[in-house]
Design an enzyme around this catalytic site. Structure first.
Site, PDB file in Angstrom:
ATOM      1  N   GLU A  33      58.144  29.403  49.775  1.00 28.06           N
ATOM      2  CA  GLU A  33      59.008  28.271  49.495  1.00 28.06           C
ATOM      3  C   GLU A  33      60.429  28.728  49.827  1.00 28.06           C
ATOM      4  OE1 GLU A  33      58.739  26.677  45.529  1.00 28.06           O
ATOM      5  OE2 GLU A  33      60.406  25.306  45.916  1.00 28.06           O
ATOM      6  N   ARG A 257      49.440  39.621  41.714  1.00 24.58           N
ATOM      7  CA  ARG A 257      50.778  39.752  42.267  1.00 24.58           C
ATOM      8  C   ARG A 257      51.302  41.157  41.990  1.00 24.58           C
ATOM      9  NH1 ARG A 257      53.331  35.275  41.338  1.00 24.58           N
ATOM     10  NH2 ARG A 257      55.434  36.028  41.459  1.00 24.58           N
ATOM     11  N   LYS A 267      62.063  34.778  41.899  1.00 23.25           N
ATOM     12  CA  LYS A 267      63.188  34.322  42.713  1.00 23.25           C
ATOM     13  C   LYS A 267      64.228  33.604  41.859  1.00 23.25           C
ATOM     14  CE  LYS A 267      60.516  32.508  45.953  1.00 23.25           C
ATOM     15  NZ  LYS A 267      60.089  31.642  47.047  1.00 23.25           N
TER      16      LYS A 267
HETATM   17  P1  ATP Z   1      58.641  33.631  42.771  1.00 19.05           P
HETATM   18  O1  ATP Z   1      57.894  33.552  41.479  1.00 19.05           O
HETATM   19  O2  ATP Z   1      59.313  34.939  42.992  1.00 19.05           O
HETATM   20  O3  ATP Z   1      59.548  32.472  43.021  1.00 19.05           O
HETATM   21  P2  ATP Z   1      56.703  32.364  44.371  1.00 19.05           P
HETATM   22  O4  ATP Z   1      55.274  32.619  44.208  1.00 19.05           O
HETATM   23  O5  ATP Z   1      57.201  31.078  43.835  1.00 19.05           O
HETATM   24  O6  ATP Z   1      57.503  33.605  43.858  1.00 19.05           O
HETATM   25  P3  ATP Z   1      56.601  31.722  47.125  1.00 19.05           P
HETATM   26  O7  ATP Z   1      57.715  31.569  48.075  1.00 19.05           O
HETATM   27  O8  ATP Z   1      55.833  30.533  46.717  1.00 19.05           O
HETATM   28  O9  ATP Z   1      57.184  32.454  45.854  1.00 19.05           O
HETATM   29  O10 ATP Z   1      55.619  32.853  47.628  1.00 19.05           O
HETATM   30  C1  ATP Z   1      55.065  32.901  48.905  1.00 19.05           C
HETATM   31  C2  ATP Z   1      53.815  33.719  48.843  1.00 19.05           C
HETATM   32  O11 ATP Z   1      54.077  35.016  48.352  1.00 19.05           O
HETATM   33  C3  ATP Z   1      52.802  33.090  47.906  1.00 19.05           C
HETATM   34  O12 ATP Z   1      51.542  33.109  48.530  1.00 19.05           O
HETATM   35  C4  ATP Z   1      52.852  33.957  46.695  1.00 19.05           C
HETATM   36  O13 ATP Z   1      51.623  33.988  46.044  1.00 19.05           O
HETATM   37  C5  ATP Z   1      53.231  35.320  47.270  1.00 19.05           C
HETATM   38  N1  ATP Z   1      53.933  36.114  46.272  1.00 19.05           N
HETATM   39  C6  ATP Z   1      55.032  35.774  45.565  1.00 19.05           C
HETATM   40  N2  ATP Z   1      55.358  36.742  44.686  1.00 19.05           N
HETATM   41  C7  ATP Z   1      54.451  37.723  44.840  1.00 19.05           C
HETATM   42  C8  ATP Z   1      54.241  39.000  44.220  1.00 19.05           C
HETATM   43  N3  ATP Z   1      55.041  39.461  43.256  1.00 19.05           N
HETATM   44  N4  ATP Z   1      53.187  39.741  44.634  1.00 19.05           N
HETATM   45  C9  ATP Z   1      52.382  39.300  45.604  1.00 19.05           C
HETATM   46  N5  ATP Z   1      52.518  38.124  46.229  1.00 19.05           N
HETATM   47  C10 ATP Z   1      53.534  37.333  45.857  1.00 19.05           C
HETATM   48 MG    MG Z   2      55.484  29.483  44.754  1.00 18.67          MG
END
Ligand code: ATP
Ligand code: MG
Length: 558
Positions: A33, A257, A267
């Site tokens: 995102e 994760r 984020k």
């Molecule tokens: P955040 O909680 O940091 O905002 P998010 O999951 O909302 O992270 P996205 O931009 O949606 O962030 O993530 C893109 C991809 O990266 C998704 O498939 C998500 O599952 C993966 N991802 C995000 N954080 C992690 C993590 N700590 N470890 C492994 N994969 C991750």
């Molecule tokens: Mg997300």
């Protein structure tokens, strides 16, 4: 780690799918995102998704999951692309979920026509209320019985902007008694009169994650849609939409994760640090972002090595930050050039060395490099800077550095013997005095003298000034995300230590951003982007050894 790596559980699934003929070729995606910069957790997902495609001859799409207009920005899109490229991966297609807004709208109409979706006028509180609890079934409201025609009409009006934000939502009509709360008539669309970074003002209804994500996977013929564990309870809904719509059967798989000690990985929280100026932007070298790690001096190889070592698990865990540091040390030990820099100087005067004379010493660039790494010239003179901590007025036993009567080798130069020192009126040592042994010159040593310690130095006449930034962990506690209260209360106030006047050997005038340096005995360093013609700035990437591991700081040996 064993040499022969076993398959991770996702690779096992992929191999079984290929062997069983479920798919001829695999297609994965990385779906960020664009609401922040990528962090080391995303690197794990990137290495997994692109790694699967690389290993099995498939493809990976980069899909921006940009269905929430309020938090997204093109700055983030650009940084995400730059970071993935820097990590060493290539995507097959650059795609945006927002490009599917028309298609998703049509799919929603399809569900309405199948009597599987309805427009609900309830407020979000009412919807939450009517949903029940995990032990209590939800209650249908009067909107659930709207006719297909009425729903089609209202949904079209929602799209046309006839209603205010929050006035209506489109919901899937599934099962208000389902033990899985996600299946209790989840919201598919909400009204948001907001400008979108790509579609502008074309839309005022936006799909929810669950309705957008699986359908986007399906539109792109994604075979293995890999996400993190918190989406396990969403999987039945993911499958339900695809089944009811009868579209390409993408499948969702979940892995743990990455959580890293002394680090925040959300984020939203990283954005707070940036907005509240608690760090110097998204690429502050203390940030766990890819941009921060890059500025800190981490290499793509070290991050890929780290992701490879942590593997892919089905259960949440907390990885030790020292593993990431181990990986960068492994890389830099082979690839960093050695230089001499004095961080906390005191003058060493070699009393029996000729005044005004300069000798050109040859210093190896990197004894660990396969090609020998070549060498550079280091000027040697009568007056040198050495580290203040390398001298002691009253040295204890086994102090293999300088104190009156003690001998050391000056790296790449001569052996010297300390003969005395001078103090100012306050009792602070201002100069250390020594004599050198002319026949002990490095590489031509015929002196027969054996010393236990080697120290680094820089010629006073030739030294350049630089700012050196030393970093420590950004948080004081292992897992700031689970501590009580505000995570910002756990920021380490000593996470940045600036040395304004370090003295660096003259060859470092040629330092480049792409080169990595080992400042002998001080750690691995990289030029910082704040450097200019007037000012040289270095960041310490990591110390030479794990300072937090149990070990004495004394007895530095060679
Ligand atoms: P955040 O909680 O940091 O905002 P998010 O999951 O909302 O992270 P996205 O931009 O949606 O962030 O993530 C893109 C991809 O990266 C998704 O498939 C998500 O599952 C993966 N991802 C995000 N954080 C992690 C993590 N700590 N470890 C492994 N994969 C991750
Ligand atoms: Mg997300």
């Amino acid at each position: 780690m064993s040499e022969e790596k076993s398959l991770n559980f996702i690779e096992e699934i992929v191999e079984a799918d290929l062997a069983g003929g479920r798919y001829k070729t695999i297609h994965t995606r990385f779906p960020p995102e664009p609401n922040g910069y990528l962090h080391i957790g995303h690197a794990k997902s990137i290495c997994l998704n692109f790694g699967l495609a690389n290993k099995y001859g498939g493809k990976t799409n980069l899909r921006f999951d940009d269905t929430n207009p309020v938090t997204e920005d093109t700055e983030y899109v650009d940084s995400i692309k730059a970071d993935i490229k820097w990590l060493g991966f290539k995507w097959s297609n650059e795609l945006y979920a927002s490009d599917y807004f028309n298609k998703l709208y049509e799919l929603a109409i399809d569900l309405i026509k199948k009597s599987l979706a309805y427009v609900d006028d309830s407020t979000s509180e009412e919807i939450a209320d009517q949903k029940g609890t995990p032990t209590e079934p939800g209650k249908p409201n009067q909107y659930r019985n709207r006719t297909i025609e009425e729903n089609l009409d209202l949904f079209a009006k929602m799209k046309a902007g006839a209603f205010k934000d929050g006035a209506k939502v489109l919901r899937a009509k599934i099962d208000l008694a389902n033990p899985n709360m996600h299946l209790r008539d989840p919201i598919m669309y909400r009204i948001k009169q907001a400008h979108h970074h790509r579609t502008g003002d074309a839309w005022c209804i936006y799909p929810m994650y669950d309705f957008a994500h699986g359908q986007s996977d399906s539109i792109e013929n994604i075979t293995h849609s890999v996400c993190t564990l918190e989406f396990v309870p969403h999987r039945p809904l993911y499958d339900w939409y695809i089944e009811q719509l009868n579209i390409f059967p993408s499948h969702q798989y979940e892995f743990a994760r990455l959580n890293l000690t002394y680090t925040i990985m959300s984020k939203r929280k990283l954005l707070q640090l940036v907005n509240e100026k608690l760090v110097d932007g998204w690429n502050d070298p203390r940030m766990p972002t890819i941009a921060g790690l890059r500025r800190r001096g981490y290499t793509p190889e070290s991050i890929r090595m780290f992701c490879d070592k942590i593997g892919v698990q089905k259960r949440e865990n907390l990885i030790d930050l020292s593993l990431l540091e181990f990986c960068i040390r492994e890389d830099l030990n082979k690839n960093a050039v050695r230089r001499m820099v004095v961080l906390d100087p005191i003058k060493l005067v070699i009393t029996n060395y000729p005044e005004g004379h300069t000798e050109e010493m040859e210093g190896e660039n990197n004894p660990e490099a396969e090609d020998g790494g070549g060498s550079r010239i280091i000027p040697f003179t009568k007056e040198l800077w050495i580290e203040r901590e390398d001298f002691m007025e009253e040295p204890p036993k086994k102090f293999f550095r300088l104190g009156v009567g003690l001998m050391v080798r000056l790296k790449s130069a001569y052996i010297v013997k300390c003969t005395g020192f001078n103090k100012d009126e306050k009792g602070k040592v201002t100069e250390v005095l020594a004599e050198y042994f002319p026949e002990s010159r490095s590489g031509h040593d015929t002196s027969g003298i054996v010393v236990k310690g080697t120290i680094h130095w820089v010629s006073v006449q030739h030294a350049l000034n630089a700012e050196v930034r030393l970093y420590d962990r950004l948080f004081k506690v292992e897992n700031p995300a689970v501590e009580e209260g505000d995570f910002k209360d756990y920021i380490n106030p000593e996470s940045l230590h600036v040395i304004e006047n370090a003295l660096i050997e003259p060859d470092l005038r040629k330092a480049t951003f792409s080169e990595r340096y080992q400042f002998i005995r001080k750690g691995y360093f990289v030029l910082d982007e704040d450097s200019s013609e007037e000012k040289i700035v270095f960041n310490r990437t990591v110390t030479l050894k794990d300072a937090w591991a149990k070990e004495t700081k004394k007895g530095i040996g060679k």
